[in-house]
Design an enzyme around this catalytic site. Structure first.
Site, PDB file in Angstrom:
ATOM      1  N   LYS A 208      31.586  10.419 -26.712  1.00 38.32           N
ATOM      2  CA  LYS A 208      32.266   9.313 -25.518  1.00 38.32           C
ATOM      3  C   LYS A 208      32.606   8.214 -25.850  1.00 38.32           C
ATOM      4  O   LYS A 208      33.319   7.422 -25.571  1.00 38.32           O
ATOM      5  CB  LYS A 208      31.647   9.578 -24.327  1.00 38.32           C
ATOM      6  CG  LYS A 208      30.063   9.010 -24.389  1.00 38.32           C
ATOM      7  CD  LYS A 208      29.689   8.495 -22.937  1.00 38.32           C
ATOM      8  CE  LYS A 208      28.453   7.925 -23.223  1.00 38.32           C
ATOM      9  NZ  LYS A 208      27.584   7.525 -22.175  1.00 38.32           N
TER      10      LYS A 208
ATOM     11  N   SER B 135      11.048   1.698 -21.075  1.00 35.13           N
ATOM     12  CA  SER B 135      10.976   1.031 -19.810  1.00 35.13           C
ATOM     13  C   SER B 135      11.967  -0.240 -20.015  1.00 35.13           C
ATOM     14  O   SER B 135      11.735  -1.207 -19.241  1.00 35.13           O
ATOM     15  CB  SER B 135       9.711   0.418 -19.543  1.00 35.13           C
ATOM     16  OG  SER B 135       9.240  -0.334 -21.055  1.00 35.13           O
TER      17      SER B 135
END
Lengths: 353, 353
Positions: free
Chosen positions: A208, A13
């Site tokens: 990346k 969350s």
């Protein structure tokens, strides 16, 4: 999965977890024939001004700490006990910092349903263990004994929460799971494409961040566009070569998806890996010190992954096959001259057949 | 090509032509076993403060008008007569604005050597004729009856002239020509990769400018990174699909080269196509007016190519197969709402098999 309605639990969350719970909550209402409306979200309990975060979320429908100002939807229910949150769940959405994955999965092993349960991982990076690099979705599969797909893309969480248009990629083994996940995640503003190559997708998501350090080094040196785009391109080529060399059937097509070239472009244009690396070059201070100053003690994903990939390659005598990844590591950790980011590319080439 | 030394002529002397003549002049000295030292450069004659530009270049070794402050090398010789400049030349480097190509080529037809002569095109864009899109290197081949290769990459001319590291791509039919061109263009700071796909390379060089308009529209609307990187990614996918659909054996690998993804990234990050499109959106004025204001009456490559590609597609009833290219055209020329740049991507997908 059975014909009864599917129950969804989002495990995590933070900024991204809350944004994605909101997406799921819109879709469980839209596809009420497929999903139970309620989306449970496991929240690591904290106190905010003397009040429990789960209570605030369940009253205000807002994660005031990690996604302030955004209504998550009335049907997102925060639950502080992770085992409680997954009881009877058919779909587990893992969106945790990677250091918590194993512990949380172990604790869930005996509570999740034995049947009609599948998972999807939004966890960033690869897991470095015994000098090996592991794919998180496969680790989750091993621990829980269920299928686990993966989602990754050029997705800045706050922009998804604001419903700005963007794309993402979901990769899974089972096309039927793919259809279900499409329904759970695709919206008008969050455009999902489903592919089969879960390894390629997760390799892109990890590597990346190393390339973004390279882009940041270029910025720190005030290099022009030609150099920076050469570094990004070489990064893409090395990402693909890394995937094909160490993870079997990684597909070239995956690099044309949002999880590939689009995420790489975004990460190298903005993103804190790029920013911190640029500041590191400009300041001349050790990278750990810059991370402390700029990130409040947190570690960058890119620096950790850079170290792991370098050790992985170096123990296999393969650093020379990945000259950009190697140059970036040496600039960050071995006092190599920053200019070697371009100099090393002049003499070492990488080809993927 | 014969065993005698090769004579090089650069046809064109703008910003890019002068930068590339300088690269060639370094390499004819370095590879003195292969090339004649002297590099002839055709200069469209102009008067600068009462003096001829060719004379200034030949005295100062500097193109004071188009590449000021940069020494071109003593062995670059400016010649005002294009037919004179190619006499006995074995290598013709075409680096002209595309509107002059046919006229110049026609005038050269009867002066170039009948044997041991080859060409390379650095001309941007595709040629639009009779509602067809033609590849410039192939047009040059047809007119002159010699082989013509092509060079394209993420190459900002001034950065090449300053010897900042960058990469480029050369595509040619004949591997032996490839070796010669590698020697003529490759330097420590200008890294050449030779491929076989001359059509793919030139399709990339033309269509990237349309995608850059799309990136500029996103900037003009203050869209975030998720949207902009989705537009760039869709652009890459449509470029590839366009190449494969209309130009036969365009290779996926080409898009991983400097002429592909790297040039696209640079063009969408900086570049005047992006800037002008952003200004167009912000101002609400017609694009022609913005071009006039910002470019001193010159036309953007991207807007011209956007119109040509749209008419090409629309006469073939294929606009729906290229939703991004189509949306960009309609925003620029048909008063479509700028937001359609993202809206149209929500409903139209493009897949390349």
């Amino acid at each position: 999965m059975s014909a009864s309605k599917l129950k969804v639990t989002v495990i995590g969350s933070g900024n991204w977890g809350s944004s994605i719970a909101r997406v799921c909550a819109q879709n469980t209402i839209k596809h009420s024939d497929v999903f139970e409306q309620e989306v449970r979200m496991w929240v690591f309990e904290e106190e905010i001004d003397g009040k429990k975060l789960t209570e605030i979320i369940n009253e205000k429908h807002e994660n005031v700490k990690y996604l302030p100002g955004i209504n998550l939807g009335d049907n997102v229910v925060a639950i502080p006990d992770v085992r409680e949150s997954v009881k009877g769940a058919n779909i587990l959405v893992f969106v945790l910092p990677h250091q918590f994955v194993y512990k949380v999965c172990e604790s869930l092993r005996d509570v999740i349903p034995k049947e009609n349960c599948t998972a999807i991982s939004l966890i960033k990076g690869l897991d470095y263990k015994n000098n090996n690099l592991l794919i998180f979705s496969e680790e989750i599969e091993k621990i829980l004994g269920i299928h686990c797909a993966a989602l990754s893309g050029a997705n800045i969480a706050s922009e998804v929460a604001e419903e700005q248009f963007g794309e993402t990629t979901i990769a899974c083994r089972d096309p039927k799971d793919g259809e279900t996940f499409f329904k759970l995640f695709h919206t008008d503003y969050f455009d999902v494409n489903v592919i089969g190559d879960w390894r390629g997708l997760q390799v892109c998501g990890a590597l990346k961040n190393i390339v973004a350090l390279g882009a940041g080094i270029c910025d720190g040196l005030k290099y022009g566009n030609n150099t920076k785009s050469a570094v990004i391109r070489r990064g893409l080529v090395e990402m693909r070569k890394f995937g094909k060399t160490f993870f079997g059937d990684v597909h070239t097509e995956t690099f044309f998806e949002s999880c590939g070239v689009a995420d790489l472009i975004t990460t190298c244009a903005g993103g804190r890996n790029r920013k911190v690396a640029a500041a590191f070059i400009k300041s001349g201070k050790p990278i750990e010190e810059i991370e402390k100053e700029m990130l409040n003690g947190q570690k960058l994903q890119g620096t950790t992954t850079s170290q792991e990939v370098y050790h992985f390659l170096s123990s296999r005598n393969m650093t020379q096959d990945f000259p950009l990844m190697t140059a970036i590591y040496r600039v960050m950790y071995e006092n190599a001259s920053p200019e070697s980011i371009a100099l090393d590319l002049r003499t070492h080439h990488v080809k993927v057949e």
